[in-house]
Write a protein that holds these residues in place. Structure first.
Motif, PDB file in Angstrom:
ATOM      1  N   PHE A 120       0.778  -1.457   0.200  1.00 19.97           N
ATOM      2  CA  PHE A 120       0.086  -0.041  -0.412  1.00 19.97           C
ATOM      3  C   PHE A 120       0.999   1.326  -0.207  1.00 19.97           C
ATOM      4  CE2 PHE A 120       0.728  -1.613   4.137  1.00 19.97           C
ATOM      5  CZ  PHE A 120       1.804  -1.013   4.731  1.00 19.97           C
ATOM      6  N   GLU A 166      12.941   2.318   5.751  1.00 21.96           N
ATOM      7  CA  GLU A 166      12.929   2.477   7.225  1.00 21.96           C
ATOM      8  C   GLU A 166      13.814   1.427   8.150  1.00 21.96           C
ATOM      9  OE1 GLU A 166       9.924  -0.475   8.607  1.00 21.96           O
ATOM     10  OE2 GLU A 166      12.555  -0.413  10.373  1.00 21.96           O
ATOM     11  N   SER A 197       9.305   4.827  13.349  1.00 22.45           N
ATOM     12  CA  SER A 197       8.560   3.621  13.155  1.00 22.45           C
ATOM     13  C   SER A 197       9.351   2.701  12.712  1.00 22.45           C
ATOM     14  CB  SER A 197       7.919   4.607  11.892  1.00 22.45           C
ATOM     15  OG  SER A 197       6.563   4.066  11.693  1.00 22.45           O
ATOM     16  N   SER A 220       3.894  -0.216  12.573  1.00 22.63           N
ATOM     17  CA  SER A 220       3.164  -0.286  12.115  1.00 22.63           C
ATOM     18  C   SER A 220       2.269  -1.737  11.387  1.00 22.63           C
ATOM     19  CB  SER A 220       3.540  -0.268  10.076  1.00 22.63           C
ATOM     20  OG  SER A 220       4.327   1.126  10.268  1.00 22.63           O
ATOM     21  N   ASN A 296      -4.113   6.225   1.831  1.00 21.59           N
ATOM     22  CA  ASN A 296      -4.250   7.067   1.276  1.00 21.59           C
ATOM     23  C   ASN A 296      -3.872   6.893   0.091  1.00 21.59           C
ATOM     24  OD1 ASN A 296      -3.364  10.134   0.635  1.00 21.59           O
ATOM     25  ND2 ASN A 296      -1.831  10.198   1.005  1.00 21.59           N
TER      26      ASN A 296
HETATM   27  N1  SAH Z   1       9.082   1.954   6.967  1.00 24.14           N
HETATM   28  C1  SAH Z   1       8.178   2.928   8.691  1.00 24.14           C
HETATM   29  C2  SAH Z   1       8.511   3.747   8.644  1.00 24.14           C
HETATM   30  C3  SAH Z   1       7.639   5.109   6.975  1.00 24.14           C
HETATM   31  S1  SAH Z   1       6.374   4.268   6.921  1.00 24.14           S
HETATM   32  C4  SAH Z   1       7.609   1.693   8.478  1.00 24.14           C
HETATM   33  O1  SAH Z   1       7.089   1.032   8.072  1.00 24.14           O
HETATM   34  O2  SAH Z   1       6.231   2.471   9.648  1.00 24.14           O
HETATM   35  C5  SAH Z   1       5.234   5.562   7.500  1.00 24.14           C
HETATM   36  C6  SAH Z   1       3.205   5.118   7.672  1.00 24.14           C
HETATM   37  O3  SAH Z   1       3.278   5.475   6.823  1.00 24.14           O
HETATM   38  C7  SAH Z   1       3.223   3.745   8.052  1.00 24.14           C
HETATM   39  O4  SAH Z   1       2.924   3.614   9.436  1.00 24.14           O
HETATM   40  C8  SAH Z   1       2.999   2.812   6.509  1.00 24.14           C
HETATM   41  O5  SAH Z   1       1.961   1.944   7.070  1.00 24.14           O
HETATM   42  C9  SAH Z   1       1.714   4.488   6.436  1.00 24.14           C
HETATM   43  N2  SAH Z   1       1.503   3.989   4.856  1.00 24.14           N
HETATM   44  C10 SAH Z   1       2.440   3.973   3.742  1.00 24.14           C
HETATM   45  N3  SAH Z   1       1.805   4.071   2.497  1.00 24.14           N
HETATM   46  C11 SAH Z   1       0.519   4.532   3.678  1.00 24.14           C
HETATM   47  C12 SAH Z   1      -0.981   5.097   2.132  1.00 24.14           C
HETATM   48  N4  SAH Z   1      -0.315   5.156   0.779  1.00 24.14           N
HETATM   49  N5  SAH Z   1      -1.855   5.052   3.207  1.00 24.14           N
HETATM   50  C13 SAH Z   1      -1.664   5.109   4.910  1.00 24.14           C
HETATM   51  N6  SAH Z   1      -0.612   5.177   5.374  1.00 24.14           N
HETATM   52  C14 SAH Z   1       0.750   4.782   4.845  1.00 24.14           C
END
Ligand code: SAH
Length: 349
Positions: A120, A166, A197, A220, A296
């Motif tokens: 996603f 990440e 995160s 996450s 999103n």
């Molecule tokens: N790799 C780390 C940090 C980057 S992503 C992690 O996975 O936590 C940061 C956050 O954005 C994560 O919680 C992820 O699930 C969310 N995220 C990524 N793509 C998204 C999208 N298209 N819509 C909503 N949240 C999203």
């Protein structure tokens, strides 16, 4: 033979101390030099007026101070502001400043691209270029602070490693960056205002717990069964939910602190009432809160955002089970600063 100067920002405090003692300077100079760089944003040794001219010249022949280059900024209609940094090798990364009533949060990147391939997330689709160096991580904070200071605006209050990449897959450099951000001499942030995160790299969560850094942990989670999580987050095949949550249970927390679980709501995939009940059960016994993030969407994404009623239903179940569970709207959508979108716009520029 000429030795090419070294970027002084690539050295942590102890390393710099050792180098300058080798050069015949006093050890305490390291502290002074770093304070000039971290606090006064010095871009050259000439500015360091409490260091003798001769010593400054010596330092300039062995070291240089890199300057991060901001090649673009954009402001969203909701006040979110995006900064595009160009690195020495021309790669670009982004940081996003998110103001709200009481906070001014900076979301920073830890890698150029990402290898985790969450289905996603747009960053994941774009592939991976490289890890950021520690100074490329903390410089995002320092540079944006400097800009806010020059503009006479409220400074950064909170930092989240939730941008591109990440963070726990770039463990050593991220830890070094967090040391600069939270320790002295450094950027002066309390670790309770810093959040890292992760998508759930279990061994690194354990290493982070043992590091003594005391920063906040966000995980996450995004699904309540391995079947669904396997499908949307490949990392789950290595570290399934049970293992991940038991690492979270063992994670050392300071008094009154909690782990944040992020949960991206995907219509028809993980947003049913049974998921909400399962989530409430899974997190039982972990000091936690849940951030609900309606998906999103981006061009070509296969997922959809649930409607508001489904989001509220999901939230209510968590609230009824005594969890804190705010719904977090992705900020800065009109400037592609929202979750998972950071890289695409960078490429277009
Ligand atoms: N790799 C780390 C940090 C980057 S992503 C992690 O996975 O936590 C940061 C956050 O954005 C994560 O919680 C992820 O699930 C969310 N995220 C990524 N793509 C998204 C999208 N298209 N819509 C909503 N949240 C999203």
């Amino acid at each position: 033979m000429t030795i090419s100067p070294l970027n002084i920002k690539s050295l942590v405090h102890e390393e710099l101390q050792a180098r300058i003692v080798e050069l015949g300077l006093k050890k305490y100079r390291a502290n002074q030099i770093l304070t000039w760089i971290y606090t006064h944003h010095a871009r050259s040794f000439d500015e360091m007026t409490n260091i003798a001219k001769k010593e400054r010249e010596l330092l300039s022949s062995f070291f240089f101070i890199s300057s991060p280059k901001i090649v673009g900024t954009e402001v969203s209609s909701d006040g979110t502001r995006k900064f595009l940094f160009e690195l020495e090798d021309r790669h670009t990364i982004e940081s996003v400043l998110i103001p709200d009533e009481e906070r001014q949060t900076l979301c920073i990147s830890s890698q150029v691209g990402c290898q985790q391939a969450c289905r996603f997330c747009l960053t994941g689709r774009g592939g991976f270029a490289r890890n950021l160096k520690a100074y490329e991580i903390w410089d995002q904070v320092k540079e944006v602070s400097n800009i806010l200071q020059q503009e006479g605006l409220r400074g950064i209050t909170n930092i989240v490693l939730m941008g591109m990449g990440e963070p726990l897959a770039n463990f050593e450099e991220v830890v070094k960056a967090l040391q600069v951000i939270t320790r002295e001499p450094g950027l002066g942030f309390s670790p309770r205002r810093v959040t890292i995160s992760t998508d759930g790299l279990v061994p690194e969560i354990e290493r982070l717990g043992k590091s003594g850094l005391k920063v906040n942990l966000a995980v996450s989670l995004n699904a309540t069964t391995d079947e669904v999580r396997d499908r949307i987050m490949p990392v789950n095949k290595r570290y399934p939910i049970k293992e991940l949550l038991s690492a979270c249970k063992r994670f050392p927390l300071e008094p009154r602190r909690r782990i944040t679980f992020e949960y991206v709501l995907l219509r028809g995939v993980n947003d049913r009432e049974e998921d909400a009940f399962r989530l409430a059960n899974l997190l039982r016994g972990i000091k936690s809160k849940v951030n609900l993030i309606p998906f999103n969407p981006f061009p070509g994404s296969v997922f959809q955002r649930p409607d508001d009623a489904a989001v509220r239903r999901f939230q209510k179940i968590l609230l009824d089970n005594h969890y804190t569970a705010p719904v977090r709207e992705s900020r800065g959508q009109d400037i592609s600063a929202a979750c998972g979108q950071l890289r695409e716009k960078a490429r277009a520029l």
